[in-house]
Each structure stands twice: as C-alpha cells, then as structure tokens.
Design an enzyme around this catalytic site. Structure first.
Site, PDB file in Angstrom:
ATOM      1  CB  SER A 116      -0.860  -0.024   1.262  1.00 53.36           C
ATOM      2  OG  SER A 116      -1.472   1.219   1.472  1.00 53.36           O
ATOM      3  CE1 TYR A 162      -4.081  -2.995   5.501  1.00 51.12           C
ATOM      4  CE2 TYR A 162      -3.714  -0.635   5.283  1.00 51.12           C
ATOM      5  CZ  TYR A 162      -3.906  -1.871   4.704  1.00 51.12           C
ATOM      6  OH  TYR A 162      -3.927  -1.987   3.329  1.00 51.12           O
ATOM      7  CE  LYS A 173      -1.677  -4.709   3.305  1.00 51.54           C
ATOM      8  NZ  LYS A 173      -1.905  -6.037   2.757  1.00 51.54           N
TER       9      LYS A 173
HETATM   10  P1  NAD Z   1     -11.024  -7.203   1.044  1.00 51.19           P
HETATM   11  O1  NAD Z   1     -11.259  -7.212   2.515  1.00 51.19           O
HETATM   12  O2  NAD Z   1     -12.197  -7.022   0.154  1.00 51.19           O
HETATM   13  O3  NAD Z   1     -10.244  -8.533   0.611  1.00 51.19           O
HETATM   14  C1  NAD Z   1      -9.386  -9.223   1.483  1.00 51.19           C
HETATM   15  C2  NAD Z   1      -9.881 -10.653   1.563  1.00 51.19           C
HETATM   16  O4  NAD Z   1      -9.028 -11.414   2.418  1.00 51.19           O
HETATM   17  C3  NAD Z   1     -11.298 -10.769   2.128  1.00 51.19           C
HETATM   18  O5  NAD Z   1     -12.096 -11.492   1.209  1.00 51.19           O
HETATM   19  C4  NAD Z   1     -11.118 -11.533   3.446  1.00 51.19           C
HETATM   20  O6  NAD Z   1     -12.226 -12.365   3.728  1.00 51.19           O
HETATM   21  C5  NAD Z   1      -9.837 -12.290   3.180  1.00 51.19           C
HETATM   22  N1  NAD Z   1      -9.054 -12.662   4.371  1.00 51.19           N
HETATM   23  C6  NAD Z   1      -8.689 -11.866   5.416  1.00 51.19           C
HETATM   24  N2  NAD Z   1      -7.965 -12.573   6.289  1.00 51.19           N
HETATM   25  C7  NAD Z   1      -7.862 -13.840   5.802  1.00 51.19           C
HETATM   26  C8  NAD Z   1      -7.251 -15.029   6.265  1.00 51.19           C
HETATM   27  N3  NAD Z   1      -6.610 -15.079   7.435  1.00 51.19           N
HETATM   28  N4  NAD Z   1      -7.343 -16.143   5.497  1.00 51.19           N
HETATM   29  C9  NAD Z   1      -8.023 -16.131   4.331  1.00 51.19           C
HETATM   30  N5  NAD Z   1      -8.638 -15.040   3.848  1.00 51.19           N
HETATM   31  C10 NAD Z   1      -8.556 -13.896   4.585  1.00 51.19           C
HETATM   32  O7  NAD Z   1      -9.929  -6.073   0.751  1.00 51.19           O
HETATM   33  P2  NAD Z   1      -9.373  -5.509  -0.629  1.00 51.19           P
HETATM   34  O8  NAD Z   1      -9.704  -4.078  -0.677  1.00 51.19           O
HETATM   35  O9  NAD Z   1      -9.746  -6.378  -1.745  1.00 51.19           O
HETATM   36  O10 NAD Z   1      -7.819  -5.605  -0.356  1.00 51.19           O
HETATM   37  C11 NAD Z   1      -7.033  -6.698  -0.784  1.00 51.19           C
HETATM   38  C12 NAD Z   1      -5.613  -6.512  -0.292  1.00 51.19           C
HETATM   39  O11 NAD Z   1      -5.106  -5.271  -0.789  1.00 51.19           O
HETATM   40  C13 NAD Z   1      -5.491  -6.436   1.235  1.00 51.19           C
HETATM   41  O12 NAD Z   1      -4.293  -7.084   1.614  1.00 51.19           O
HETATM   42  C14 NAD Z   1      -5.393  -4.951   1.490  1.00 51.19           C
HETATM   43  O13 NAD Z   1      -4.716  -4.660   2.685  1.00 51.19           O
HETATM   44  C15 NAD Z   1      -4.605  -4.481   0.275  1.00 51.19           C
HETATM   45  N6  NAD Z   1      -4.812  -3.062  -0.026  1.00 51.19           N
HETATM   46  C16 NAD Z   1      -6.091  -2.599  -0.190  1.00 51.19           C
HETATM   47  C17 NAD Z   1      -6.299  -1.251  -0.440  1.00 51.19           C
HETATM   48  C18 NAD Z   1      -7.701  -0.722  -0.601  1.00 51.19           C
HETATM   49  O14 NAD Z   1      -7.893   0.485  -0.525  1.00 51.19           O
HETATM   50  N7  NAD Z   1      -8.710  -1.523  -0.844  1.00 51.19           N
HETATM   51  C19 NAD Z   1      -5.202  -0.387  -0.548  1.00 51.19           C
HETATM   52  C20 NAD Z   1      -3.913  -0.897  -0.398  1.00 51.19           C
HETATM   53  C21 NAD Z   1      -3.733  -2.248  -0.123  1.00 51.19           C
HETATM   54  C1  UD1 Z   2      -6.849   4.949   3.716  1.00 51.20           C
HETATM   55  C2  UD1 Z   2      -5.932   4.413   4.785  1.00 51.20           C
HETATM   56  C3  UD1 Z   2      -4.685   3.816   4.142  1.00 51.20           C
HETATM   57  C4  UD1 Z   2      -5.071   2.764   3.110  1.00 51.20           C
HETATM   58  C5  UD1 Z   2      -5.984   3.442   2.092  1.00 51.20           C
HETATM   59  C6  UD1 Z   2      -6.439   2.516   1.023  1.00 51.20           C
HETATM   60  C7  UD1 Z   2      -6.387   5.929   6.693  1.00 51.20           C
HETATM   61  C8  UD1 Z   2      -5.816   6.941   7.606  1.00 51.20           C
HETATM   62  N1  UD1 Z   2      -5.573   5.479   5.705  1.00 51.20           N
HETATM   63  O1  UD1 Z   2      -6.170   5.964   3.042  1.00 51.20           O
HETATM   64  O2  UD1 Z   2      -3.875   3.213   5.132  1.00 51.20           O
HETATM   65  O3  UD1 Z   2      -3.926   2.251   2.479  1.00 51.20           O
HETATM   66  O4  UD1 Z   2      -7.140   3.939   2.776  1.00 51.20           O
HETATM   67  O5  UD1 Z   2      -7.300   1.563   1.583  1.00 51.20           O
HETATM   68  O6  UD1 Z   2      -7.528   5.503   6.832  1.00 51.20           O
HETATM   69  N2  UD1 Z   2     -12.436  11.217   3.418  1.00 51.20           N
HETATM   70  C9  UD1 Z   2     -13.459  12.072   3.774  1.00 51.20           C
HETATM   71  N3  UD1 Z   2     -14.617  11.516   4.246  1.00 51.20           N
HETATM   72  C10 UD1 Z   2     -14.808  10.178   4.388  1.00 51.20           C
HETATM   73  C11 UD1 Z   2     -13.756   9.305   4.002  1.00 51.20           C
HETATM   74  C12 UD1 Z   2     -12.576   9.863   3.538  1.00 51.20           C
HETATM   75  O7  UD1 Z   2     -13.330  13.293   3.676  1.00 51.20           O
HETATM   76  O8  UD1 Z   2     -15.884   9.759   4.840  1.00 51.20           O
HETATM   77  C13 UD1 Z   2     -11.202  11.785   2.857  1.00 51.20           C
HETATM   78  C14 UD1 Z   2      -9.943  11.486   3.659  1.00 51.20           C
HETATM   79  O9  UD1 Z   2      -9.737  12.457   4.634  1.00 51.20           O
HETATM   80  C15 UD1 Z   2      -8.885  11.482   2.545  1.00 51.20           C
HETATM   81  C16 UD1 Z   2      -9.639  10.972   1.323  1.00 51.20           C
HETATM   82  O10 UD1 Z   2     -11.015  11.194   1.602  1.00 51.20           O
HETATM   83  O11 UD1 Z   2      -8.455  12.791   2.298  1.00 51.20           O
HETATM   84  C17 UD1 Z   2      -9.418   9.490   1.035  1.00 51.20           C
HETATM   85  O12 UD1 Z   2      -9.712   8.758   2.229  1.00 51.20           O
HETATM   86  P1  UD1 Z   2      -9.730   7.159   2.246  1.00 51.20           P
HETATM   87  O13 UD1 Z   2     -10.604   6.669   1.163  1.00 51.20           O
HETATM   88  O14 UD1 Z   2     -10.051   6.733   3.632  1.00 51.20           O
HETATM   89  O15 UD1 Z   2      -8.258   6.756   1.871  1.00 51.20           O
HETATM   90  P2  UD1 Z   2      -6.841   7.226   2.517  1.00 51.20           P
HETATM   91  O16 UD1 Z   2      -7.048   8.114   3.686  1.00 51.20           O
HETATM   92  O17 UD1 Z   2      -5.992   7.716   1.420  1.00 51.20           O
END
Ligand code: NAD
Ligand code: UD1
Length: 338
Positions: free
Chosen positions: A124, A149, A153
C-alpha cells in the site's frame, strides 16, 4: 499459469481473478470469507463463463493450505488475504499482526515446501507515510506508519524481501496500491464494506443510494487546491490488470521488485465529489468536519516505473470509475445480499 489467489473473493481479488482468466491464466481462490461473500465468485463465474475453484481456507490454517497445494498444481500466488481497516487495527493490533503477519508466514512456508516461489504481494501507499515530496517514487523513503495495519504492510515487504535475498529462487513483486475505486463494468461485483465505510468512494455511493444522509469531509484547511485531502484514485480494473502484468515478471527472475500502482494524478475530496455528481447526475450532500487523525494532505504516485518495466498504465479516468462504482451500488444496494 495456475495462480493461487488468496483473499480472492474480496474487492480487489475478485476483479483480479477476472483479468487473470481474460489473460488466459487459471485461478484458484482461497478465502476465509471474514470480509467477503462467496457470492462474489458466483458473479465472477457469470462474467467469465466458468466456475473458479474455491476453497474456504484461512491462510493461518497450514493443513488446509497443504490440501489445496496437494490438489492443485499451483505455480504462483497473488496474496491479497489480510485485514485492512485502519481504525480497527488501532483497537485490535494483535489481531492484525496475527492475521496478516502470521498468516503470510504460514502461506510462504507452505509455498516453499511445494516448490512454489513466485509471489505478488498487496502492499500500500501507506508505507510512504507522510511523504516529503509528491509524486512518490518507489525510491521515496518508507516512513513509520501511523497504524498497525500499515505496519503489517511495511513489515511484510521486509519479510518477503529477506526471504528472497536468502533464497534467490524466489520471485517477489511488491505492489504498492494507491486508492482503488470503481467496479467491474457489468455492475455485478464491487466494493462491499461492512458497516460504516471508512473509505471515501463507498461512503459517497452509500449517500447516493440513500443509505447515509450526507458525506462528512475530513478537513478543508489542508495546503491543497481546495483545502481537502488529495489522493491518487485508481480504477480497480486497472489495478487488477497491473497484477496480470506483474505475473509476467516471474519468468525474468528479477529478485524482489517494487511497483507503485497509481494513475500519477492527484484528486481532492471535493473534486471527487463533483466528478461523481457530473458522472451520475446524483447530488451528494456533504458537511465539512474536523480532520481525521492520521490523515495526510496529499499523496499520489509516480507510476513511471510500472509503465517502463511492466508496460502498464492506468487507462480509466475518475469519471469512468464513478460511473462504475455507482452502477454496482445502485444495482446492489445491500452488496451481495439479495
Ligand atoms: P477485502 O477485505 O475485500 O479482501 C481481502 C480478503 O481477504 C477478504 O475477502 C477476506 O475475507 C480475506 N481474508 C482476510 N484474512 C484472511 C485469512 N486469514 N485467510 C483467508 N482469507 C482472509 O480487501 P481488498 O480491498 O480487496 O484488499 C485486498 C488486499 O489489498 C489487502 O491485503 C489490502 O490490505 C490491500 N490493499 C487494499 C487497499 C484498498 O484500498 N482496498 C489499498 C492498499 C492495499
Ligand atoms: C486509507 C488508509 C490507508 C489505506 C488506504 C487505502 C487511513 C488513515 N488510511 O487511506 O492506510 O492504504 O485507505 O485503503 O484511513 N475522506 C473524507 N470523508 C470520508 C472518508 C474519507 O473526507 O468519509 C477523505 C480522507 O480524509 C482522505 C480521502 O477522503 O483525504 C481518502 O480517504 P480514504 O478513502 O479513507 O483513503 P486514505 O485516507 O488515502
């Protein structure tokens, strides 16, 4: 290639399974369904026209994993499984370290026992902390994370890098995602958060569909174009395609590689709200609230390394992502619940 997709029924995983199949790969999914529904894979099957082998297995369950590796001839793993709620991780740090770190250690151990040494890991942009300059490149320093969290990562990046250094047969690709939004164009799958959404786009779509009254914008006094936070919003299908490109790196034996997956463009909260309104015709009422603890003003990617090495650039814009997020939410107001 036959690829194990951990967390494959989740938001990014389900979209990635589709792109793997589209590119001619085979996907096998494991997920403990702690934050997703098996129905997402039924929808994926509808989209790609074939069933995806699914095992309800926790990555911490060594025996369960062994069985999957014995049955399926896995060649590589895309590792999405993990807990990802920033706020929750501050309240339950043990659960986050245990699930994300222990789980990955078990997974990697079972992989190497079966001679599978190709892994793509979901990292991330959070590992950059509050960057000194933007856009951030892969060479920008990692900074301490403000929550457990993010720390998982950062630590897992180090752990996988060390494992690869000690055993050069490993191929490790660390993908640092910026802010994934959007959904598959079919409207059949998308982001389905439990409870009150933490992230911006699902909050916007829940306001649009009438589940929430108005959006709270966390601060309008940042040093940005309009005072609201600036992020790099990337369409989830672009992100998924980035993983398919990363699979192609395994045959090059490059060791450990790191790529930012973002668009290279910053968008403020207000800009995203207005883009959503323009793209969908739905008004989003909002109020300005205090800053959210741990938030930074601005972060967006320099994605030129992925362009150069992977031949990947994001092709969908914010408007398209808003339309796709809205189609998913409108057609599925309660997510995967009928
Ligand atoms: P998500 O929660 O939709 O998907 C993660 C999946 O992992 C879920 O289906 C959950 O049931 C499964 N899971 C959790 N723990 C597990 C375990 N112990 N064994 C088996 N399955 C397990 O989230 P996502 O948004 O699809 O994210 C996927 C990956 O990308 C995650 O590692 C997340 O941290 C990373 N990531 C997401 C974002 C984002 O904004 N969505 C940003 C940066 C990184
Ligand atoms: C968040 C996580 C980050 C993670 C990323 C992707 C935090 C502090 N960080 O980042 O670790 O990798 O998601 O999953 O949560 N915002 C609003 N109102 C809302 C929600 C968000 O104003 O209800 C604003 C936030 O202040 C930010 C932007 O929208 O400026 C994006 O927020 P968000 O979607 O939560 O992502 P990040 O903060 O970038």
């Amino acid at each position: 290639m036959k690829i194990l997709v951990t967390g494959g029924s989740g938001y990014i995983g389900s979209h990635t399974v589709i792109e793997l199949i589209n590119a001619g790969h085979e996907a096998v999914v494991i997920d403990n369904l702690s934050n997703s529904s098996e129905k997402s894979l039924e929808r994926v099957a509808k989209i790609v026209g074939k069933e995806i082998p699914f095992y309800k297995v926790d990555i911490r369950d060594r025996e369960g994993l062994e069985k999957v590796f014995e049955k399926e001839k896995i060649e590589a793993c895309i590792h999405f499984a993990g807990l990802k709620a920033v706020g929750e991780s501050c309240v339950k740090p043990w659960e986050y370290y245990e699930n994300n770190i222990s789980g990955t250690l078990v997974l990697v151990d079972v992989m190497r026992k079966h001679g599978v040494k190709n892994i793509i890991f979901s990292s991330s942009a959070t590992v950059y902390g509050d960057p000194d300059t933007v856009p951030v490149t892969e060479k920008s320093p990692k900074k301490p994370c403000t929550n457990p969290y993010g720390t998982t990562k950062s630590m897992l990046e180090t752990i996988l890098t060390d494992i690869q250094t000690a055993d050069p047969e490993w191929n490790v690709v660390l993908l640092r995602y910026f802010n994934p939004i959007g959904a598959h164009e079919s409207g059949l799958i998308g982001e389905n958060p439990n409870g009150i959404p933490n992230n911006l786009m699902p909050y916007i779509t829940q306001v649009a569909v009438g589940k929430r009254e108005k959006l709270g914008i966390f601060g309008n006094d940042y040093d940005t174009v309009d005072g609201t936070g600036v992020r790099d919003y990337i369409h989830v299908v672009d992100l998924a395609i980035g993983h398919v490109k990363a699979v192609e790196r395994f045959s090059l034996n490059k060791g450990t590689e790191i790529f930012n997956l973002g668009t290279g463009k910053g968008t403020s909260v207000l800009e995203l709200v207005h883009a959503f309104e323009d793209a969908t015709g739905v008004k989003i009422p909002y109020e300005i609230k205090d800053r959210r603890a741990g938030d930074i003003a601005t972060n967006y990617a320099d994605a030129s390394l992925a362009a150069k090495e992977l031949g990947w650039t994001a092709k969908y814009d914010i408007k398209r992502a808003c339309q796709d997020s809205w189609r998913w939410q409108k057609n599925n107001p309660n997510g995967f619940e009928e």
